[in-house]
Design an enzyme around this catalytic site. Structure first.
Site, PDB file in Angstrom:
ATOM      1  NE  ARG A  57      -4.047   0.521   1.693  1.00 22.42           N
ATOM      2  CZ  ARG A  57      -5.119   0.707   2.220  1.00 22.42           C
ATOM      3  NH1 ARG A  57      -5.233   1.471   3.094  1.00 22.42           N
ATOM      4  NH2 ARG A  57      -6.157  -0.113   1.565  1.00 22.42           N
ATOM      5  CG  HIS A  64      -8.193   0.248  -3.257  1.00 27.54           C
ATOM      6  ND1 HIS A  64      -7.489  -0.862  -2.892  1.00 27.54           N
ATOM      7  CD2 HIS A  64      -8.929   0.429  -2.085  1.00 27.54           C
ATOM      8  CE1 HIS A  64      -7.800  -1.093  -1.676  1.00 27.54           C
ATOM      9  NE2 HIS A  64      -8.792  -0.340  -1.150  1.00 27.54           N
ATOM     10  CD  GLN A 117     -12.960  -1.695  -1.084  1.00 25.61           C
ATOM     11  OE1 GLN A 117     -12.149  -1.790  -0.384  1.00 25.61           O
ATOM     12  NE2 GLN A 117     -14.273  -2.425  -1.217  1.00 25.61           N
ATOM     13  CG  ASP A 132     -13.429   6.432  -1.689  1.00 20.21           C
ATOM     14  OD1 ASP A 132     -13.438   6.218  -0.414  1.00 20.21           O
ATOM     15  OD2 ASP A 132     -12.179   6.349  -2.445  1.00 20.21           O
ATOM     16  CB  CYS A 142     -14.126   1.226  -0.750  1.00 21.04           C
ATOM     17  SG  CYS A 142     -13.361   2.703  -0.367  1.00 21.04           S
ATOM     18  NE  ARG A 170     -10.881  -5.081  -0.044  1.00 20.76           N
ATOM     19  CZ  ARG A 170     -10.001  -4.452   0.420  1.00 20.76           C
ATOM     20  NH1 ARG A 170     -10.395  -3.334   1.062  1.00 20.76           N
ATOM     21  NH2 ARG A 170      -8.683  -4.358   0.087  1.00 20.76           N
TER      22      ARG A 170
HETATM   23  N1   CP Z   1     -11.438  -0.116   1.891  1.00 20.15           N
HETATM   24  C1   CP Z   1     -10.230  -0.286   2.242  1.00 20.15           C
HETATM   25  O1   CP Z   1      -9.275  -0.370   1.684  1.00 20.15           O
HETATM   26  O2   CP Z   1     -10.003   0.046   3.662  1.00 20.15           O
HETATM   27  P1   CP Z   1      -8.651   0.114   4.637  1.00 20.15           P
HETATM   28  O3   CP Z   1      -8.032   1.403   4.188  1.00 20.15           O
HETATM   29  O4   CP Z   1      -9.230   0.046   5.987  1.00 20.15           O
HETATM   30  O5   CP Z   1      -7.890  -1.032   4.253  1.00 20.15           O
HETATM   31  N1  NVA Z   2      -9.588   6.836  -1.814  1.00 21.57           N
HETATM   32  C1  NVA Z   2      -9.644   6.485  -0.422  1.00 21.57           C
HETATM   33  C2  NVA Z   2      -9.945   5.069  -0.281  1.00 21.57           C
HETATM   34  C3  NVA Z   2      -9.678   4.103   1.108  1.00 21.57           C
HETATM   35  C4  NVA Z   2      -9.649   2.886   1.129  1.00 21.57           C
HETATM   36  C5  NVA Z   2      -7.985   6.730  -0.209  1.00 21.57           C
HETATM   37  O1  NVA Z   2      -7.291   6.604  -1.024  1.00 21.57           O
HETATM   38  O2  NVA Z   2      -7.852   6.964   0.921  1.00 21.57           O
END
Ligand code: CP
Ligand code: NVA
Length: 305
Positions: free
Chosen positions: A106, A133, A136, A224, A264, A292
Protein backbone atom coordinates in the site's frame (compact mmCIF):
# COMPACT_ATOMS: atom_id res chain seq x y z
CA UNK A 1 -6.72 -21.10 -11.10
CA UNK A 2 -3.89 -18.99 -12.47
CA UNK A 3 -3.96 -15.41 -13.76
CA UNK A 4 -2.57 -14.08 -17.02
CA UNK A 5 -0.28 -11.77 -15.03
CA UNK A 6 2.46 -12.33 -12.48
CA UNK A 7 1.66 -9.18 -10.50
CA UNK A 8 -1.61 -7.47 -9.64
CA UNK A 9 -0.79 -3.78 -9.91
CA UNK A 10 -4.10 -2.70 -11.44
CA UNK A 11 -7.27 -4.24 -12.86
CA UNK A 12 -5.88 -3.25 -16.25
CA UNK A 13 -3.19 -5.94 -15.77
CA UNK A 14 -5.85 -8.63 -15.81
CA UNK A 15 -7.76 -10.14 -18.70
CA UNK A 16 -11.56 -9.93 -18.45
CA UNK A 17 -11.72 -13.67 -17.82
CA UNK A 18 -9.28 -13.30 -14.90
CA UNK A 19 -11.74 -10.94 -13.22
CA UNK A 20 -14.64 -13.34 -13.61
CA UNK A 21 -12.48 -16.28 -12.45
CA UNK A 22 -11.36 -14.38 -9.34
CA UNK A 23 -14.94 -13.47 -8.48
CA UNK A 24 -16.07 -17.06 -8.95
CA UNK A 25 -13.18 -18.45 -6.91
CA UNK A 26 -13.69 -15.94 -4.09
CA UNK A 27 -17.36 -16.96 -3.91
CA UNK A 28 -16.30 -20.63 -3.77
CA UNK A 29 -13.77 -19.96 -1.00
CA UNK A 30 -16.36 -17.96 0.94
CA UNK A 31 -19.00 -20.68 0.76
CA UNK A 32 -16.36 -23.33 1.38
CA UNK A 33 -14.99 -21.68 4.49
CA UNK A 34 -18.40 -21.91 6.13
CA UNK A 35 -18.73 -25.59 5.28
CA UNK A 36 -15.25 -26.65 6.38
CA UNK A 37 -13.38 -26.53 3.04
CA UNK A 38 -9.82 -25.58 4.05
CA UNK A 39 -7.38 -25.53 1.11
CA UNK A 40 -3.85 -24.48 2.19
CA UNK A 41 -2.12 -23.31 -0.99
CA UNK A 42 0.12 -20.94 1.01
CA UNK A 43 1.53 -23.71 3.20
CA UNK A 44 5.19 -22.81 4.00
CA UNK A 45 4.77 -19.46 2.22
CA UNK A 46 5.32 -16.00 3.67
CA UNK A 47 3.66 -12.81 2.49
CA UNK A 48 5.19 -9.41 3.31
CA UNK A 49 2.68 -6.60 3.77
CA UNK A 50 4.39 -3.28 3.20
CA UNK A 51 2.07 -0.44 4.17
CA UNK A 52 3.06 3.19 3.70
CA UNK A 53 -0.49 4.35 4.51
CA UNK A 54 -3.03 3.43 7.20
CA UNK A 55 -5.36 0.47 6.74
CA UNK A 56 -7.92 -1.57 8.65
CA UNK A 57 -9.74 -3.77 6.11
CA UNK A 58 -6.96 -4.41 3.63
CA UNK A 59 -4.31 -5.19 6.19
CA UNK A 60 -6.50 -7.44 8.31
CA UNK A 61 -8.06 -9.27 5.37
CA UNK A 62 -4.64 -10.01 3.85
CA UNK A 63 -3.23 -11.11 7.22
CA UNK A 64 -6.19 -13.32 8.11
CA UNK A 65 -6.48 -14.58 4.53
CA UNK A 66 -2.82 -15.61 4.49
CA UNK A 67 -3.30 -17.49 7.75
CA UNK A 68 -6.47 -19.20 6.52
CA UNK A 69 -4.60 -20.39 3.40
CA UNK A 70 -1.88 -21.92 5.55
CA UNK A 71 0.76 -19.18 5.20
CA UNK A 72 2.42 -16.58 7.38
CA UNK A 73 2.35 -12.81 6.94
CA UNK A 74 4.66 -10.13 8.18
CA UNK A 75 3.73 -6.49 8.40
CA UNK A 76 6.19 -3.70 7.61
CA UNK A 77 5.94 0.08 7.50
CA UNK A 78 8.31 2.90 6.64
CA UNK A 79 8.80 3.60 10.31
CA UNK A 80 10.42 0.30 11.13
CA UNK A 81 12.17 -0.68 7.90
CA UNK A 82 14.98 0.81 5.86
CA UNK A 83 12.39 2.00 3.32
CA UNK A 84 11.84 4.93 5.68
CA UNK A 85 15.57 5.70 5.50
CA UNK A 86 15.60 5.85 1.70
CA UNK A 87 16.86 2.38 0.88
CA UNK A 88 16.09 2.18 -2.84
CA UNK A 89 12.95 0.30 -3.83
CA UNK A 90 14.88 -1.83 -6.28
CA UNK A 91 17.17 -3.01 -3.49
CA UNK A 92 14.25 -3.72 -1.18
CA UNK A 93 12.53 -5.70 -3.95
CA UNK A 94 15.57 -7.89 -4.60
CA UNK A 95 16.24 -8.54 -0.92
CA UNK A 96 12.63 -9.35 0.02
CA UNK A 97 12.37 -11.65 -3.01
CA UNK A 98 14.97 -13.83 -1.28
CA UNK A 99 12.96 -14.16 1.94
CA UNK A 100 9.26 -14.06 1.15
CA UNK A 101 6.88 -15.36 -1.52
CA UNK A 102 4.91 -12.20 -2.30
CA UNK A 103 4.73 -8.51 -1.44
CA UNK A 104 1.42 -6.79 -0.77
CA UNK A 105 2.07 -3.07 -0.98
CA UNK A 106 0.00 0.00 0.00
CA UNK A 107 1.71 3.14 -1.18
CA UNK A 108 1.54 6.50 -2.95
CA UNK A 109 2.54 6.66 -6.64
CA UNK A 110 1.76 3.75 -8.93
CA UNK A 111 5.35 3.97 -10.16
CA UNK A 112 6.50 2.68 -6.75
CA UNK A 113 4.61 -0.54 -7.40
CA UNK A 114 5.94 -0.75 -10.95
CA UNK A 115 9.51 -0.41 -9.74
CA UNK A 116 9.08 -3.04 -7.02
CA UNK A 117 7.53 -5.39 -9.59
CA UNK A 118 10.31 -4.75 -12.09
CA UNK A 119 12.99 -5.82 -9.62
CA UNK A 120 11.12 -8.49 -7.62
CA UNK A 121 11.19 -12.14 -8.58
CA UNK A 122 7.97 -12.67 -6.55
CA UNK A 123 4.42 -11.39 -7.16
CA UNK A 124 3.63 -7.81 -6.12
CA UNK A 125 0.01 -7.04 -5.20
CA UNK A 126 -1.34 -3.48 -5.07
CA UNK A 127 -3.09 -2.93 -1.74
CA UNK A 128 -4.00 0.66 -2.81
CA UNK A 129 -2.02 3.39 -4.49
CA UNK A 130 -2.85 7.01 -5.26
CA UNK A 131 -4.17 5.90 -8.63
CA UNK A 132 -5.82 2.50 -8.10
CA UNK A 133 -7.33 0.05 -5.63
CA UNK A 134 -7.78 -3.16 -7.62
CA UNK A 135 -8.33 -5.62 -4.74
CA UNK A 136 -11.20 -3.48 -3.43
CA UNK A 137 -13.00 -3.26 -6.76
CA UNK A 138 -12.56 -6.99 -7.43
CA UNK A 139 -14.22 -7.74 -4.14
CA UNK A 140 -16.94 -5.16 -4.83
CA UNK A 141 -17.75 -7.03 -8.03
CA UNK A 142 -18.22 -10.14 -5.90
CA UNK A 143 -20.65 -8.22 -3.67
CA UNK A 144 -22.65 -7.05 -6.67
CA UNK A 145 -22.79 -10.58 -8.06
CA UNK A 146 -23.97 -11.95 -4.73
CA UNK A 147 -26.73 -9.35 -4.51
CA UNK A 148 -27.81 -9.20 -8.14
CA UNK A 149 -26.73 -12.56 -9.52
CA UNK A 150 -24.68 -10.85 -12.22
CA UNK A 151 -22.17 -8.08 -12.84
CA UNK A 152 -22.89 -7.28 -16.46
CA UNK A 153 -26.03 -5.56 -17.68
CA UNK A 154 -26.35 -3.22 -14.68
CA UNK A 155 -25.98 0.57 -14.49
CA UNK A 156 -23.24 1.71 -12.11
CA UNK A 157 -22.94 5.26 -10.75
CA UNK A 158 -19.83 6.75 -9.19
CA UNK A 159 -20.56 9.93 -7.21
CA UNK A 160 -17.61 12.00 -5.97
CA UNK A 161 -13.88 12.08 -6.49
CA UNK A 162 -12.28 10.73 -9.66
CA UNK A 163 -9.76 8.96 -7.45
CA UNK A 164 -8.01 5.59 -7.09
CA UNK A 165 -11.32 3.77 -6.59
CA UNK A 166 -12.92 5.51 -9.58
CA UNK A 167 -9.94 4.47 -11.73
CA UNK A 168 -10.24 0.82 -10.75
CA UNK A 169 -13.98 0.94 -11.47
CA UNK A 170 -13.22 2.46 -14.88
CA UNK A 171 -10.76 -0.34 -15.61
CA UNK A 172 -13.32 -2.95 -14.57
CA UNK A 173 -15.97 -1.23 -16.71
CA UNK A 174 -13.65 -1.30 -19.70
CA UNK A 175 -12.81 -4.97 -19.31
CA UNK A 176 -16.37 -6.12 -18.68
CA UNK A 177 -18.22 -3.64 -20.92
CA UNK A 178 -20.09 -2.07 -18.00
CA UNK A 179 -22.29 1.02 -18.05
CA UNK A 180 -20.56 3.41 -15.61
CA UNK A 181 -21.64 7.01 -15.03
CA UNK A 182 -19.28 9.18 -13.03
CA UNK A 183 -20.35 12.46 -11.47
CA UNK A 184 -17.31 14.41 -10.29
CA UNK A 185 -16.96 18.15 -9.58
CA UNK A 186 -14.81 20.22 -11.95
CA UNK A 187 -11.14 19.67 -11.16
CA UNK A 188 -11.75 16.21 -9.67
CA UNK A 189 -12.27 14.14 -12.79
CA UNK A 190 -10.59 10.78 -13.21
CA UNK A 191 -7.41 10.63 -15.28
CA UNK A 192 -8.53 11.10 -18.91
CA UNK A 193 -6.12 8.36 -20.03
CA UNK A 194 -7.92 5.85 -17.81
CA UNK A 195 -11.27 7.01 -19.19
CA UNK A 196 -10.03 6.68 -22.75
CA UNK A 197 -8.74 3.14 -22.23
CA UNK A 198 -11.99 2.12 -20.52
CA UNK A 199 -14.00 3.44 -23.47
CA UNK A 200 -11.67 1.85 -26.03
CA UNK A 201 -12.05 -1.51 -24.30
CA UNK A 202 -15.84 -1.36 -24.44
CA UNK A 203 -16.93 0.38 -21.24
CA UNK A 204 -19.96 2.64 -21.66
CA UNK A 205 -18.62 5.61 -19.72
CA UNK A 206 -20.52 8.81 -19.02
CA UNK A 207 -18.83 11.75 -17.28
CA UNK A 208 -21.09 14.39 -15.80
CA UNK A 209 -21.03 17.20 -13.25
CA UNK A 210 -24.55 16.31 -12.13
CA UNK A 211 -24.86 13.59 -9.46
CA UNK A 212 -28.57 13.28 -10.29
CA UNK A 213 -27.83 12.42 -13.90
CA UNK A 214 -25.39 9.69 -12.81
CA UNK A 215 -27.76 8.31 -10.16
CA UNK A 216 -30.92 8.29 -12.32
CA UNK A 217 -31.98 4.67 -12.76
CA UNK A 218 -28.64 3.29 -11.53
CA UNK A 219 -28.58 -0.23 -10.09
CA UNK A 220 -25.48 0.48 -8.01
CA UNK A 221 -24.54 3.79 -6.36
CA UNK A 222 -20.93 4.00 -5.31
CA UNK A 223 -18.95 6.68 -3.50
CA UNK A 224 -15.76 7.23 -1.52
CA UNK A 225 -14.16 9.87 0.68
CA UNK A 226 -13.66 13.37 -0.73
CA UNK A 227 -10.09 13.58 0.60
CA UNK A 228 -8.07 10.41 0.21
CA UNK A 229 -5.07 9.43 2.28
CA UNK A 230 -2.30 11.91 1.54
CA UNK A 231 -4.84 14.68 0.73
CA UNK A 232 -5.79 15.55 4.30
CA UNK A 233 -4.44 19.08 3.86
CA UNK A 234 -6.99 19.70 1.07
CA UNK A 235 -9.96 18.50 3.13
CA UNK A 236 -11.57 21.93 3.67
CA UNK A 237 -11.19 22.99 0.06
CA UNK A 238 -12.54 19.63 -1.10
CA UNK A 239 -15.56 19.87 1.23
CA UNK A 240 -16.52 23.05 -0.61
CA UNK A 241 -15.85 21.66 -4.07
CA UNK A 242 -17.90 18.52 -3.38
CA UNK A 243 -20.96 20.31 -1.96
CA UNK A 244 -24.02 18.68 -3.53
CA UNK A 245 -22.24 15.38 -4.12
CA UNK A 246 -23.46 13.62 -0.96
CA UNK A 247 -25.11 10.25 -1.54
CA UNK A 248 -28.23 10.90 0.52
CA UNK A 249 -31.85 9.75 0.51
CA UNK A 250 -32.77 12.29 -2.18
CA UNK A 251 -30.12 11.00 -4.57
CA UNK A 252 -30.87 7.37 -3.77
CA UNK A 253 -34.55 7.97 -4.57
CA UNK A 254 -33.53 8.69 -8.19
CA UNK A 255 -31.75 5.33 -8.57
CA UNK A 256 -33.48 2.11 -9.64
CA UNK A 257 -35.78 0.62 -6.99
CA UNK A 258 -33.69 -1.42 -4.55
CA UNK A 259 -30.41 -0.03 -5.92
CA UNK A 260 -27.33 -1.14 -3.97
CA UNK A 261 -25.18 1.42 -2.18
CA UNK A 262 -21.47 0.68 -2.07
CA UNK A 263 -18.73 2.41 -0.09
CA UNK A 264 -15.28 0.91 0.32
CA UNK A 265 -14.97 2.48 3.82
CA UNK A 266 -13.82 4.26 5.90
CA UNK A 267 -16.80 6.61 5.43
CA UNK A 268 -17.27 10.20 6.47
CA UNK A 269 -20.94 10.40 7.36
CA UNK A 270 -22.46 13.71 6.37
CA UNK A 271 -19.83 14.30 3.67
CA UNK A 272 -19.80 11.83 0.76
CA UNK A 273 -22.65 9.77 2.24
CA UNK A 274 -25.43 10.46 4.74
CA UNK A 275 -25.70 8.39 7.90
CA UNK A 276 -29.22 7.44 6.86
CA UNK A 277 -28.09 5.91 3.56
CA UNK A 278 -24.96 4.26 4.98
CA UNK A 279 -27.00 2.62 7.73
CA UNK A 280 -30.07 2.08 5.55
CA UNK A 281 -31.45 -1.11 3.97
CA UNK A 282 -29.90 -0.53 0.54
CA UNK A 283 -26.37 -0.20 1.90
CA UNK A 284 -24.26 -3.34 1.46
CA UNK A 285 -21.08 -1.93 2.96
CA UNK A 286 -20.60 -4.60 5.64
CA UNK A 287 -20.94 -7.42 3.14
CA UNK A 288 -18.58 -5.44 0.92
CA UNK A 289 -16.01 -5.26 3.74
CA UNK A 290 -16.46 -8.96 4.55
CA UNK A 291 -15.82 -9.90 0.95
CA UNK A 292 -12.37 -8.34 1.05
CA UNK A 293 -11.18 -11.43 2.96
CA UNK A 294 -12.50 -13.90 0.41
CA UNK A 295 -11.21 -11.93 -2.57
CA UNK A 296 -7.73 -11.53 -1.03
CA UNK A 297 -7.64 -15.31 -0.64
CA UNK A 298 -8.62 -15.86 -4.26
CA UNK A 299 -5.96 -13.39 -5.42
CA UNK A 300 -3.20 -14.89 -3.26
CA UNK A 301 -4.09 -18.45 -4.19
CA UNK A 302 -3.93 -17.52 -7.89
CA UNK A 303 -0.67 -15.55 -7.70
CA UNK A 304 1.27 -17.30 -4.95
CA UNK A 305 -0.36 -20.70 -4.30
N1 CP B 1 -11.40 -0.08 1.93
C1 CP B 1 -10.13 -0.14 2.39
O1 CP B 1 -9.18 -0.35 1.65
O2 CP B 1 -10.04 0.04 3.74
P1 CP B 1 -8.70 0.17 4.58
O3 CP B 1 -8.08 1.49 4.25
O4 CP B 1 -9.16 0.08 6.01
O5 CP B 1 -7.77 -0.96 4.21
N1 NVA C 1 -9.76 6.77 -1.80
C1 NVA C 1 -9.49 6.34 -0.45
C2 NVA C 1 -9.75 4.89 -0.30
C3 NVA C 1 -9.52 4.33 1.08
C4 NVA C 1 -9.73 2.85 1.16
C5 NVA C 1 -8.03 6.65 -0.11
O1 NVA C 1 -7.17 6.48 -0.98
O2 NVA C 1 -7.76 7.09 0.99
Amino acid sequence: MTLSTKHLLSIGDLEPQDILNLVARAAELKAGWLSGYRPRPLNDKTVALIFQKASTRTRVSFEVGTRQLGGTSLFMTDRDSQLGRSEPLRDTARVLSRYVDAMVVRTFGQEILSELAAYASIPVINALSDSSHPCQVLSDLLTVRERRGRIEGLAYAWIGDGNNMAHSWLEAAGHLGLDLRLACPAGFDPDPRVVEVARARGGRILLTRDPRQAAAGADVLNTDVWASMGQEGEADQRRQAFAGFTVDAGLLALAAPGALVLHCLPAHRGEEISDEVLEGPQSVVWQQAENRLHMQKAIMEALIG
